[in-house]
Scaffold this active site. Structure first.
Site, PDB file in Angstrom:
ATOM      1  CE  LYS A   9       0.813   1.408   4.452  1.00 56.34           C
ATOM      2  NZ  LYS A   9       1.497   2.588   4.886  1.00 56.34           N
ATOM      3  CB  ALA A  99       1.441  -2.104   4.678  1.00 60.28           C
ATOM      4  CG  ASP A 135      -0.430  -0.115   8.100  1.00 58.20           C
ATOM      5  OD1 ASP A 135      -1.270   0.782   8.263  1.00 58.20           O
ATOM      6  OD2 ASP A 135       0.764   0.104   7.840  1.00 58.20           O
TER       7      ASP A 135
HETATM    8  C1  LIG Z   1       2.668   4.329   9.483  1.00 58.62           C
HETATM    9  C2  LIG Z   1       1.564   3.377   9.061  1.00 58.62           C
HETATM   10  O1  LIG Z   1       2.127   2.275   8.362  1.00 58.62           O
HETATM   11  C3  LIG Z   1       0.653   4.113   8.090  1.00 58.62           C
HETATM   12  O2  LIG Z   1      -0.160   3.244   7.363  1.00 58.62           O
HETATM   13  C4  LIG Z   1       0.770   2.851  10.246  1.00 58.62           C
HETATM   14  O3  LIG Z   1       0.226   3.926  10.992  1.00 58.62           O
HETATM   15  C5  LIG Z   1       1.571   1.931  11.138  1.00 58.62           C
HETATM   16  O4  LIG Z   1       0.991   0.702  11.121  1.00 58.62           O
HETATM   17  P1  LIG Z   1       1.728  -0.634  11.654  1.00 58.62           P
HETATM   18  O5  LIG Z   1       3.092  -0.735  11.078  1.00 58.62           O
HETATM   19  O6  LIG Z   1       0.760  -1.762  11.412  1.00 58.62           O
HETATM   20  O7  LIG Z   1       1.884  -0.302  13.163  1.00 58.62           O
HETATM   21  P2  LIG Z   1       1.682  -1.214  14.468  1.00 58.62           P
HETATM   22  O8  LIG Z   1       2.458  -2.481  14.299  1.00 58.62           O
HETATM   23  O9  LIG Z   1       0.242  -1.307  14.806  1.00 58.62           O
HETATM   24  O10 LIG Z   1       2.399  -0.286  15.534  1.00 58.62           O
HETATM   25  C6  LIG Z   1       3.788  -0.130  15.624  1.00 58.62           C
HETATM   26  C7  LIG Z   1       4.068   1.024  16.562  1.00 58.62           C
HETATM   27  O11 LIG Z   1       3.783   2.284  15.896  1.00 58.62           O
HETATM   28  C8  LIG Z   1       3.157   3.198  16.767  1.00 58.62           C
HETATM   29  N1  LIG Z   1       1.818   3.558  16.251  1.00 58.62           N
HETATM   30  C9  LIG Z   1       1.234   2.824  15.263  1.00 58.62           C
HETATM   31  C10 LIG Z   1      -0.006   3.167  14.755  1.00 58.62           C
HETATM   32  C11 LIG Z   1      -0.660   4.304  15.320  1.00 58.62           C
HETATM   33  N2  LIG Z   1      -1.860   4.696  14.877  1.00 58.62           N
HETATM   34  N3  LIG Z   1      -0.066   5.022  16.298  1.00 58.62           N
HETATM   35  C12 LIG Z   1       1.173   4.664  16.774  1.00 58.62           C
HETATM   36  O12 LIG Z   1       1.698   5.342  17.653  1.00 58.62           O
HETATM   37  C13 LIG Z   1       3.106   2.527  18.120  1.00 58.62           C
HETATM   38  O13 LIG Z   1       4.256   2.917  18.818  1.00 58.62           O
HETATM   39  C14 LIG Z   1       3.201   1.051  17.797  1.00 58.62           C
HETATM   40  O14 LIG Z   1       3.790   0.305  18.819  1.00 58.62           O
HETATM   41  N1  LIG Z   2       6.012 -11.237   6.658  1.00 61.35           N
HETATM   42  C1  LIG Z   2       6.855 -10.258   6.987  1.00 61.35           C
HETATM   43  N2  LIG Z   2       7.477  -9.543   6.030  1.00 61.35           N
HETATM   44  C2  LIG Z   2       8.327  -8.538   6.363  1.00 61.35           C
HETATM   45  N3  LIG Z   2       8.622  -8.187   7.623  1.00 61.35           N
HETATM   46  C3  LIG Z   2       8.028  -8.850   8.618  1.00 61.35           C
HETATM   47  C4  LIG Z   2       7.119  -9.909   8.335  1.00 61.35           C
HETATM   48  N4  LIG Z   2       6.665 -10.361   9.509  1.00 61.35           N
HETATM   49  C5  LIG Z   2       7.258  -9.643  10.472  1.00 61.35           C
HETATM   50  N5  LIG Z   2       8.101  -8.739   9.959  1.00 61.35           N
HETATM   51  C6  LIG Z   2       8.863  -7.761  10.759  1.00 61.35           C
HETATM   52  O1  LIG Z   2       8.214  -6.501  10.637  1.00 61.35           O
HETATM   53  C7  LIG Z   2       9.142  -5.432  10.517  1.00 61.35           C
HETATM   54  C8  LIG Z   2       8.484  -4.327   9.670  1.00 61.35           C
HETATM   55  O2  LIG Z   2       8.417  -4.797   8.357  1.00 61.35           O
HETATM   56  P1  LIG Z   2       7.351  -4.322   7.276  1.00 61.35           P
HETATM   57  O3  LIG Z   2       7.974  -4.640   5.960  1.00 61.35           O
HETATM   58  O4  LIG Z   2       6.019  -4.864   7.554  1.00 61.35           O
HETATM   59  O5  LIG Z   2       7.382  -2.753   7.548  1.00 61.35           O
HETATM   60  P2  LIG Z   2       6.597  -1.557   6.935  1.00 61.35           P
HETATM   61  O6  LIG Z   2       6.456  -1.739   5.453  1.00 61.35           O
HETATM   62  O7  LIG Z   2       7.272  -0.311   7.387  1.00 61.35           O
HETATM   63  O8  LIG Z   2       5.183  -1.672   7.598  1.00 61.35           O
HETATM   64  P3  LIG Z   2       4.108  -0.539   7.833  1.00 61.35           P
HETATM   65  O9  LIG Z   2       4.026   0.253   6.568  1.00 61.35           O
HETATM   66  O10 LIG Z   2       2.858  -1.369   8.114  1.00 61.35           O
HETATM   67  O11 LIG Z   2       4.582   0.242   9.012  1.00 61.35           O
HETATM   68  C9  LIG Z   2      10.377  -6.077   9.882  1.00 61.35           C
HETATM   69  O12 LIG Z   2      11.523  -5.479  10.355  1.00 61.35           O
HETATM   70  C10 LIG Z   2      10.302  -7.542  10.283  1.00 61.35           C
HETATM   71  O13 LIG Z   2      11.133  -7.845  11.377  1.00 61.35           O
END
Ligand SMILES: C[C@](O)(CO)[C@H](O)COP(=O)(O)OP(=O)(O)OC[C@H]1O[C@@H](n2ccc(N)nc2=O)[C@H](O)[C@@H]1O
Ligand SMILES: Nc1ncnc2c1ncn2[C@@H]1O[C@H](COP(=O)(O)OP(=O)(O)OP(=O)(O)O)[C@@H](O)[C@H]1O
Length: 288
Positions: A9, A99, A135
């Site tokens: 996304k 994501a 997400d």
């Molecule tokens: C940045 C985005 O990816 C935008 O789509 C999302 O807001 C984050 O989504 P995500 O990676 O699924 O995040 P989560 O795994 O739920 O949260 C990771 C950490 O990000 C912070 N977090 C996340 C989502 C939110 N609305 N507020 C927060 O403060 C929190 O510290 C949390 O512990």
């Molecule tokens: N299936 C997976 N693929 C990638 N990373 C994963 C997976 N499962 C757990 N992780 C852990 O999640 C962390 C974040 O990875 P991810 O690629 O989902 O980040 P992101 O794209 O920044 O996510 P978001 O946009 O939701 O914040 C990685 O450092 C990894 O340790």
């Protein structure tokens, strides 16, 4: 055995409204699916185990994997005796703001719902997904949505005007928690979510370009100045608008002609190793 697709996304907008008592932030964001996807193979196991195999050495292959957590959640909630081998062919860059892990979890929920004949609605899968990460709910549905709450409340909206998206990821991984943690709420630059909704509704490409906005940019830019330079490069090579996705560090440019896509991709050679030219998917498409 079943194959499922787990698309990435991007955020067209990301606004942070306030910090909540549970430590999360209340957000308002418009997210849309792009056609860069991981491919996931699900194979039933009679021994009840959950095994993860992945093509990427940096993706955890145990309980830390979000796809593992998705399978485990379904097993415990619905008393499933079967296990599964989950093979993840990783295409989406990791810790990139796209994501990737959340989409793997969402695709696993959708796939196992079929493989294990659970008959759960998408709404129920999205609710379960929220227990894994903010997400995941959006990724269960895909398409385009306004996400509120901590990101798990999903309202489907129309697909944005069709265009190309050039994604560029600098050689750093960003921790989402660190970026939200660095935000000073009184200094947030709020995007105009309403104007973006109107642009999408009117199929107005220019309006969409003018209203891209991400409140987390200022934090990531401060910590990782290379993201700022990358954003400037993409703009300079001819993108109509440029924004960081999620908490970064991936930056994307929107372009409405294929010719300019290749110019940007070629221009970025040498500055950035991970560059992808993809298209907005926009509509929900759960056929894998
Ligand atoms: C940045 C985005 O990816 C935008 O789509 C999302 O807001 C984050 O989504 P995500 O990676 O699924 O995040 P989560 O795994 O739920 O949260 C990771 C950490 O990000 C912070 N977090 C996340 C989502 C939110 N609305 N507020 C927060 O403060 C929190 O510290 C949390 O512990
Ligand atoms: N299936 C997976 N693929 C990638 N990373 C994963 C997976 N499962 C757990 N992780 C852990 O999640 C962390 C974040 O990875 P991810 O690629 O989902 O980040 P992101 O794209 O920044 O996510 P978001 O946009 O939701 O914040 C990685 O450092 C990894 O340790």
């Amino acid at each position: 055995m079943l194959y499922v697709k787990a698309p990435a996304k991007i955020n067209l907008t990301l606004d942070v409204l306030h910090k909540r008592n549970d430590g999360f932030h209340e957000v308002e964001m418009i997210m849309t699916t792009v056609d860069l996807a991981d491919r996931i193979k699900l194979e039933n196991r009679e021994d009840g185990e959950i095994l993860i195999a992945t093509t990427d050495q940096f993706v955890p292959n145990d309980q830390r994997n979000f796809a593992y957590q998705a399978a485990q959640l379904l097993q415990t909630k619905y008393g499933v005796k079967q296990g599964v081998t989950i093979t993840i062919e990783k295409e989406i860059p990791i810790a990139a703001g796209l994501a990737g892990g959340s989409s793997d979890a969402a695709a696993t929920l959708r796939g196992l719902n079929t493989l294990w004949k659970l008959n759960l609605s998408l709404d129920r899968l999205a609710e379960l997904g929220a227990q894994i990460g903010s997400d995941v709910s959006f990724c269960v549905y895909g398409g385009t949505a306004l996400a509120t709450g901590r990101g798990e409340k999903i309202q489907e909206i129309a697909a944005p005007p069709s265009c190309w998206v050039v994604l560029a990821k600098p050689k750093i991984g960003v921790s989402t928690a660190e970026i939200y943690g660095g935000l000073q709420i009184d200094q947030v630059k709020h995007p105009n979510t309403q104007a973006m909704l109107e642009a999408i509704d009117n199929d107005d490409y220019e309006g969409m370009c003018q209203n891209l906005g991400n409140a987390l940019e200022q934090v990531t830019f401060h910590l990782y100045p290379e993201v700022v330079s990358l954003k400037e490069q993409i703009k300079r090579f001819g993108a109509d608008a440029v924004l960081m996705s999620g908490s970064g560090p991936t930056v994307y440019g929107l372009v409405d002609t294929e010719l300019r896509v290749s110019r940007i991709v070629n221009g970025l050679r040498g500055f950035c190793d991970e560059v992808y030219a993809v298209r907005l998917v926009g509509e929900r498409n759960l056929l894998d």
